[in-house]
Design an enzyme around this catalytic site. Sequence first.
Site, PDB file in Angstrom:
ATOM      1  N   ASN A  63       0.986 -10.709  -7.827  1.00  0.00           N
ATOM      2  CA  ASN A  63       1.510  -9.363  -7.631  1.00  0.00           C
ATOM      3  C   ASN A  63       2.568  -9.406  -6.545  1.00  0.00           C
ATOM      4  OD1 ASN A  63       1.638  -6.443  -7.790  1.00  0.00           O
ATOM      5  ND2 ASN A  63       0.506  -6.388  -5.866  1.00  0.00           N
ATOM      6  N   SER A 114       5.841  -9.255  -0.193  1.00  0.00           N
ATOM      7  CA  SER A 114       4.912 -10.383  -0.317  1.00  0.00           C
ATOM      8  C   SER A 114       4.532 -10.588  -1.775  1.00  0.00           C
ATOM      9  CB  SER A 114       3.620 -10.104   0.466  1.00  0.00           C
ATOM     10  OG  SER A 114       3.911  -9.762   1.823  1.00  0.00           O
ATOM     11  N   HIS A 121       4.185  -7.053  -3.577  1.00  0.00           N
ATOM     12  CA  HIS A 121       3.887  -5.842  -2.809  1.00  0.00           C
ATOM     13  C   HIS A 121       4.981  -5.660  -1.764  1.00  0.00           C
ATOM     14  CE1 HIS A 121       1.470  -2.754  -0.857  1.00  0.00           C
ATOM     15  NE2 HIS A 121       1.727  -3.346   0.288  1.00  0.00           N
ATOM     16  N   ASP A 145      -4.311  -5.619  -2.767  1.00  0.00           N
ATOM     17  CA  ASP A 145      -3.240  -6.160  -1.910  1.00  0.00           C
ATOM     18  C   ASP A 145      -3.776  -7.102  -0.836  1.00  0.00           C
ATOM     19  OD1 ASP A 145      -1.635  -2.916  -1.939  1.00  0.00           O
ATOM     20  OD2 ASP A 145      -1.480  -4.586  -3.340  1.00  0.00           O
TER      21      ASP A 145
HETATM   22  C1  GRF Z   1       9.092  -2.480  -6.005  1.00  0.00           C
HETATM   23  O1  GRF Z   1       9.281  -1.978  -4.696  1.00  0.00           O
HETATM   24  C2  GRF Z   1       7.916  -3.430  -5.967  1.00  0.00           C
HETATM   25  O2  GRF Z   1       7.734  -4.038  -4.715  1.00  0.00           O
HETATM   26  C3  GRF Z   1       6.768  -2.526  -6.245  1.00  0.00           C
HETATM   27  O3  GRF Z   1       7.253  -1.656  -7.259  1.00  0.00           O
HETATM   28  C4  GRF Z   1       8.633  -1.343  -6.922  1.00  0.00           C
HETATM   29  C5  GRF Z   1       9.468  -1.176  -8.160  1.00  0.00           C
HETATM   30  O4  GRF Z   1       9.538  -2.422  -8.796  1.00  0.00           O
HETATM   31  N1  GRF Z   1       5.612  -3.284  -6.657  1.00  0.00           N
HETATM   32  P1  GRF Z   1      10.331  -2.630 -10.212  1.00  0.00           P
HETATM   33  O5  GRF Z   1      11.774  -2.219 -10.004  1.00  0.00           O
HETATM   34  O6  GRF Z   1       9.659  -1.740 -11.239  1.00  0.00           O
HETATM   35  O7  GRF Z   1      10.186  -4.103 -10.466  1.00  0.00           O
END
Ligand code: GRF
Length: 198
Positions: A107, A136, A109, A145
């Site tokens: 994942n 991370s 985060h 997380d």
């Molecule tokens: C990002 O900030 C990621 O860290 C979090 O979801 C947000 C959007 O990610 N997990 P994405 O553009 O859908 O990949």
Amino acid sequence: MKRVAILISGGGSNMVKLVESMTGDHPARAVIVGSNDPQAGGLAKAAAMGVPTFAVDHRAYKGDRPAFEAALLEPLLAAEPDILCLAGFMRILTPDFVQRFEGRMLNIHPSLLPKYPGLHTHQRALDAGDAEAGASVHLVTPELDAGPILGQARVPVLPGDSAETLAARVLTQEHRLYPQVLRRFAQGDLTPITLTAA
Ligand code: GRF
């Protein structure tokens, strides 16, 4: 060749970078992209890159998390993934689900874990007056997380930053970090990496 499944909930910018990275001598390929939201913008992006997609609307299972996960597992397992990447996936998964993939589920985060698990990570870093923020990539364990960290990207917090400007700076680094971590992980290398803003 490792088979990679990716779960998204929204635009899927991290998913796009992961799919784009899995070419040539990369030891993995994206085999499916799934979402809990049939309207997730990332589904069209995955399809445009030739990756099969599916969606299971979590709202159709209101409150019954195990039923939602059973529906999610069906197309997911049918793709026979070796690795499962959560990329902007915004549903909390039960320990039962996690245990099915433990040790091969990643994942990303948007904080420097163990700081700021959960939501609103950038605002919390700003409120704390942190000089640095970041993202991370970690192995997913039943605790939210909290799994072993495989990589981090650090960015400076700048004067006048808002949660939005900080999030944008972090997202740029997420797009570098996740593909690098996945490539190493697919080769069996779990040595943590740290990126600093280019
Ligand atoms: C990002 O900030 C990621 O860290 C979090 O979801 C947000 C959007 O990610 N997990 P994405 O553009 O859908 O990949």
